[in-house]
Scaffold this active site. Structure first.
Site, mmCIF file in Angstrom:
data_model
loop_
_atom_site.group_PDB
_atom_site.id
_atom_site.type_symbol
_atom_site.label_atom_id
_atom_site.label_comp_id
_atom_site.label_asym_id
_atom_site.label_seq_id
_atom_site.Cartn_x
_atom_site.Cartn_y
_atom_site.Cartn_z
ATOM 1 N N LYS A 53 0.841 -1.203 0.000
ATOM 2 C CA LYS A 53 0.000 0.000 0.000
ATOM 3 C C LYS A 53 0.877 1.254 0.000
ATOM 4 C CE LYS A 53 -3.818 -2.407 2.183
ATOM 5 N NZ LYS A 53 -4.450 -2.858 3.432
ATOM 6 N N GLN A 97 -4.950 -1.659 9.726
ATOM 7 C CA GLN A 97 -4.775 -2.967 9.089
ATOM 8 C C GLN A 97 -5.353 -4.064 9.978
ATOM 9 O OE1 GLN A 97 -3.395 -3.431 5.934
ATOM 10 N NE2 GLN A 97 -4.025 -5.559 6.167
ATOM 11 N N ASP A 120 -11.404 2.753 4.405
ATOM 12 C CA ASP A 120 -11.717 1.324 4.327
ATOM 13 C C ASP A 120 -13.227 1.097 4.248
ATOM 14 O OD1 ASP A 120 -9.778 -0.585 4.075
ATOM 15 O OD2 ASP A 120 -9.224 -0.586 6.204
#
Ligand code: NDP
Length: 294
Positions: A53, A97, A120
């Site tokens: 990422k 994460q 997200d």
């Protein structure tokens, strides 16, 4: 005839190039999109994803920072860092994460992210917006990426019967929400399956488009695929492979060799959905920066 391969690496790369003018325009207005990634602990797969990422952000000209916290970091300390990033004007997107270490309450941590920075799309406010079809909501990157794989490959979702196997909050449920919207990449008839679905193969064989996200290597066999179906394999599983230097290889949730002789089109693992997830994260970060600025 073997299925057409849906090349997520190439589609993702092309989409990231398409994003560059939007990033340039933001920079012209004095805004550099910024993404912060919080990684708690040392899960090896998460470390790889976080590195990928960061690299993708760098290549696109998005400012990214990774906050690495020890596996035993207390919940209030993680939340304190999220609060700090929520207040940081350089940061437009925050990603925690997952999976998080067991002692942390995932919902409490994830829901602490300011919904305006929740790239997200896990905050209930964004979940609601996505279900309602509100474009200011953040669409979770993996199903958003699957939708774009279908769009870019010219797979018609309108009127198609899509069967999704897996009902997780990060893949299956938002996938269904996107596919039933009235618009491009939507208007599908959706069936969601899970571990209690009766006679799963009978249901998956009804699919024009079969999307699998369960986390079980090669679970979907050839008998579960309708000839001519489009197969999207979201699964990423490490299986032992002594022939490889790393001692493992990645396989999907679908038995690729069996399915590719039946499907009309199929995603490989790796190189299918994975690169699209990262690409859509960049899109969401640019959306966040744009919405922040407007
Ligand atoms: P979860 O473990 O959160 O959910 C798995 C789902 O699969 C559950 O809904 C479960 O049903 C269902 N399931 C499990 N076993 C069966 C079965 N035998 N029959 C039918 N349904 C079953 O997984 P995730 O959604 O987080 O991830 C799924 C896979 O996708 C993993 O391999 C993961 O690594 C991968 N993934 C890949 C991404 C990418 O970018 N390529 C991103 C995110 C995930 P129930 O609810 O009844 O338990």
């Amino acid at each position: 005839m073997p299925a057409k391969l849906i090349d997520g690496t190439a589609i993702g790369r092309a989409m990231r190039t398409e994003l560059l003018p939007r990033i340039a325009e933001l920079k012209h207005r004095g805004i550099t999109p910024g993404l912060a990634v919080i990684l708690v602990g040392e899960d090896p797969a998460s470390q790889v994803y976080v590195r990928m990422k960061g690299k993708a952000c760098e290549e696109a000209g998005i400012c990214s920072e990774t906050l690495r916290l020890a596996a035993d970091t207390a919940e209030n300390a993680v939340i304190g860092e999220i609060d700090r990033l929520n207040a940081d004007p350089r940061i437009h997107g925050i990603l925690v994460q997952t999976p998080l270490p067991k002692h942390l309450n995932s919902a409490r941590v994830l829901h602490r992210v300011d919904p305006r920075k929740d790239v997200d799309g896990f905050h209930p406010e964004n979940v609601g917006k996505v279900v309602l079809g509100d474009p200011t909501g953040f669409r979770p990157a993996t199903p958003f990426g699957v939708q774009h794989l279908l769009l870019k490959t010219g797979v018609e979702t309108k009127g198609a019967h899509v069967v999704i196997v897996g009902r997780s909050n990060i893949v299956g449920r938002p996938m269904a929400a996107l596919l039933i919207q009235d618009g491009p990449g939507g208007n599908a008839t959706v069936t969601i399956c899970h571990s209690r679905t009766r006679d799963l193969p009978a249901v998956t064989r009804l699919a024009d488009i079969l999307i699998v996200a369960i986390g079980k290597p090669k679970f979907v066999t050839g008998e579960m695929v309708r000839p001519g179906a489009v197969v999207i394999d979201v699964g990423v599983n490490r299986v032992a492979d002594p022939a490889r230097e790393k001692g493992y290889r990645l396989v999907g949730d679908v038995d690729f060799e069996a399915a590719r002789h039946l499907a009309s089109a199929i995603t490989p693992v790796p190189g299918g959905v994975g690169p699209m997830t990262i690409t859509m994260l960049l899109y969401n970060t640019v959306q966040a920066a744009t919405q922040w600025a407007d």
